[in-house]
Design a protein around this motif. Structure first.
Motif, PDB file in Angstrom:
ATOM      1  N   THR A 133      -5.462  -2.582  -6.331  1.00 19.31           N
ATOM      2  CA  THR A 133      -6.414  -1.558  -5.887  1.00 19.31           C
ATOM      3  C   THR A 133      -5.720  -0.236  -5.616  1.00 19.31           C
ATOM      4  N   ASN A 134      -4.430  -0.300  -5.292  1.00 18.11           N
ATOM      5  CA  ASN A 134      -3.656   0.897  -4.939  1.00 18.11           C
ATOM      6  C   ASN A 134      -2.221   0.721  -5.393  1.00 18.11           C
ATOM      7  N   TYR A 138     -17.339  -1.912 -12.704  1.00 18.28           N
ATOM      8  CA  TYR A 138     -16.305  -0.894 -12.475  1.00 18.28           C
ATOM      9  C   TYR A 138     -16.096  -0.043 -13.720  1.00 18.28           C
ATOM     10  N   VAL A 187      -6.647  -4.042   0.658  1.00 23.80           N
ATOM     11  CA  VAL A 187      -5.970  -3.569  -0.544  1.00 23.80           C
ATOM     12  C   VAL A 187      -5.239  -4.707  -1.232  1.00 23.80           C
ATOM     13  N   SER A 242      -2.215  -9.139  -1.078  1.00 27.60           N
ATOM     14  CA  SER A 242      -3.479  -8.583  -0.585  1.00 27.60           C
ATOM     15  C   SER A 242      -3.470  -8.615   0.928  1.00 27.60           C
ATOM     16  N   SER A 268      -4.800   3.057 -10.544  1.00 27.46           N
ATOM     17  CA  SER A 268      -5.006   1.608 -10.464  1.00 27.46           C
ATOM     18  C   SER A 268      -6.192   1.149 -11.303  1.00 27.46           C
TER      19      SER A 268
END
Length: 653
Positions: free
Chosen positions: A50-51, A2, A65, A118, A44
């Motif tokens: 993630t969000n 990432y 997410v 999650s 994020s």
């Protein structure tokens, strides 16, 4: 993986052309900085989510997410609303036995606990959408949950509609900061400062320079905070502003300086003032007053929030004399009328003695303002206005109505002739429901009184539903041509600086410095927004001999305290000038906050105290020994007098 992809996107982004954005001549670094501000922030990146809670929409349906945030509230152990700085999102608490551990965490965690959830983004059932919520079309079907930190019972709820005293908010400031309003205020402040940096550094070649906060005592101005040193009897002083340093930077050839500067003044807090505050500090060489004004207008236009109406420049300008004569103040609120009118000619042959006596004096005038719909004021309102004038100005004010039946509050009204009444109505364009407030006396005092009453009447009218000052309107005004000097209060033979002693006189008035200095105009300019002084600046004295004459001869200051500055001016100082904008006041006005304390992360209370940490605090005698300081404790009588007195300018108890 990432991190590598993020770096790749960053590098590709930095290599793209910027288009038609004006570029400084000093290289690719500035182009990269300008570009980085245009990229969409990755909210994020580098963290466990993630969000954010506020960004999910129907376009995210089906995505897995991970969200982190605070539990805002829970309903029937079935739904939970999760909050972060970006917004709110609804989470479905699973009810099946296979997810018992998730259900236990989400149902038992106290409100305001921090959790990580999650799950899958799904649509809300038809008819259950919430149009008032940006994420109201979707919800999160929770699959896993982790309690990151449980919350004990809080002193107040984290909701903007819950009323809290300011003292409680300041005591638990770290909780108050969670509110959406405080989040909005501080994030807007950050965005505006970033845009200012872009405008000044990237587009106009300014240099961001930090100046010292440990300095020395300087003459004039507000009281300064003293900081003890380990040398007996010697103290540092916290600077009221970087004034001398920025002038020295011009002598040093830095040419264009700016700083988001921390400043300190040992004086009482007010809604628009703190003992420590922040200003956007700017100085330029080889510039005149018009250049500073154009720069400031462009800076504000460039950094103005996108959710507000765009600023129209240039801003209007008014001389100090015009502002006083028309509005009774050097910081007029020009969003509404009620201007001061000279009506001396109407009453040249009046039978009202106090008007006739005033006009007989050399500086005597009769002034008035027309208060729209003032005829609907109650008797107690009229009494308040009259008492205000008597208490604060030792002056009489005369309310007049066109409708004779309304003149019950004025014993003088019956002495006003019909022709005077008609001439007054024509001159001031008075309507039947309006009220005129009339006073007589010396020009400046009469104008100042009516200027104060203008604002008091505006408050009274708005309490009764008359809209005068649109809170969404931003009315900027330059006030120029201030007097360079004022006579000292209580000592009419002595002078003090109207702005500060480094302000240059108007070139056409320099000869008056040696004969009639009280008539000299300064190259000083203030920027006013909605009746609040937003900032001020001046073209500086850059000639050492002229500066010494002003300090030593006119102001009777000890020039030894400023010997370093005088020596610097003698070493080829360029003409220069600048301005300082109050960042706290600017953001306060833009957000509509009631106090600058609502746009500062950790402000001081009205008395200058930090209620959260209990500062200022006591220090043990042995800790003071290295500084050669002893505390002189007040007597019981002094403590009683202090407790019964109104709050003073001294901050520590």
């Amino acid at each position: 993986m990432y991190l590598g992809s993020w770096l790749g996107r960053l590098c590709r982004g930095l290599s793209r052309p910027i288009g038609k954005t004006p570029q400084p001549a000093w290289g690719s670094l500035s182009r990269s900085l300008a570009l980085s501000s245009q990229r969409i922030p990755e909210l994020s990146s580098f963290v466990a989510r993630t969000n954010t809670c506020g960004e999910l929409r129907s376009s995210h349906l089906g995505q897995e997410v991970t969200l982190c945030g605070w539990i805002q509230y829970r309903r029937q152990n079935t739904f939970l609303v999760l909050r972060d700085w970006h917004g709110l999102v609804q989470v479905i608490i699973p009810q099946d036995e296979s997810a018992a551990s998730v259900r236990k965490i989400l149902c038992e965690a106290p409100v305001e606990s921090v959790v990580k959830v999650s799950g899958t983004v799904i649509s809300r059932p038809p008819g259950q959408e919430n149009p008032k919520m940006p994420t109201g079309e979707i919800e999160i079907k929770a699959k896993t949950a982790e309690l990151l930190n449980a919350c004990k019972k809080l002193p107040f709820e984290i909701k903007d509609f819950v009323k809290k005293t300011e003292a409680l908010r300041l005591q638990y400031r770290y909780l108050d900061l969670r509110s959406f309003q405080m989040q909005y205020n501080l994030r807007l402040r950050s965005k505006m400062v970033m845009k200012m940096r872009e405008y000044l550094c990237n587009l106009h070649g300014f240099v961001d320079i930090e100046t010292p906060t440990l300095f020395k005592r300087t003459p004039g101005g507000a009281k300064e905070f003293l900081v003890p040193s380990r040398e007996p009897g010697k103290f540092y002083s916290l600077p009221q502003s970087p004034q001398q340093f920025k002038q020295l930077l011009m002598v040093g050839g830095l040419d264009r300086y700016f700083q988001v500067a921390r400043c300190y003044r040992d004086e009482g807090s007010r809604p628009d003032r703190q003992p420590e505050f922040t200003q956007i500090d700017i100085e330029m060489s080889f510039v005149d007053q018009a250049g500073i004004q154009h720069l400031t207008e462009g800076l504000l236009q460039y950094s103005w929030p996108d959710d507000k109406e765009p600023l129209v420049i240039p801003f209007p300008s008014m001389t100090f004399a015009e502002a006083l004569a028309t509005y009774g103040t050097d910081k007029p609120d020009t969003r509404f009328g009620m201007k001061i009118v000279d009506i001396g000619d109407v009453f040249r042959n009046t039978e009202i003695r106090f008007l006739r006596d005033a006009l007989a004096k050399p500086q005597g005038t009769v002034k008035a303002i027309c208060v729209p719909e003032g005829a609907y004021f109650k008797k107690e309102d009229i009494e308040f206005i009259k008492n205000f004038a008597a208490h604060h100005f030792s002056q009489e004010v005369l309310p007049i109505f066109l409708n004779a039946k309304r003149n019950w509050s004025s014993p003088f009204a019956k002495f006003i002739k019909e022709e005077e009444r008609l001439e007054l109505a024509k001159l001031m364009e008075i309507k039947e429901e309006d009220m005129v407030l009339l006073t007589a006396g010396e020009h400046e005092k009469a104008c100042s009184l009516l200027g104060k009453l203008r604002l008091e009447c505006a408050d009274l009218l708005e309490m009764r539903g008359v809209v005068l000052r649109d809170p969404a309107s931003f009315s900027f005004l330059w006030v120029v041509d201030f007097p360079l000097f004022l006579t000292k209060e209580g000592s009419p033979t002595e002078l003090e600086s109207a702005h500060h002693p480094f302000t240059a006189p108007h070139s056409s008035d320099i000869h008056l410095l040696y004969t009639e200095p009280e008539k000299v105009r300064g190259q000083h300019y203030d920027l006013v927004l909605n009746g609040t002084e937003l900032g001020g600046g001046s073209i500086r004295v850059h000639d050492a001999q002229l500066q010494q004459y002003i300090l030593a001869t006119l102001l009777k200051e000890d020039v030894q305290l400023l010997s370093h500055l005088l020596q610097a001016l003698d070493c080829g100082a360029p003409p220069h000038g600048g301005i300082a904008l109050g960042l706290d006041r600017l953001v306060c006005l833009v957000t509509g906050a009631s106090s600058i304390r609502d746009v500062i992360a950790f402000p001081k209370s009205y008395r200058g105290h930090d209620l959260m940490s209990n500062a200022p605090d006591s220090v043990l005698p042995e800790e003071l020994k290295p500084y050669h300081i002893q505390v002189s404790w007040p007597t019981d009588l002094e403590e009683e007098e202090k407790a019964s007195a109104t709050p003073s300018n001294h901050l520590s108890s």
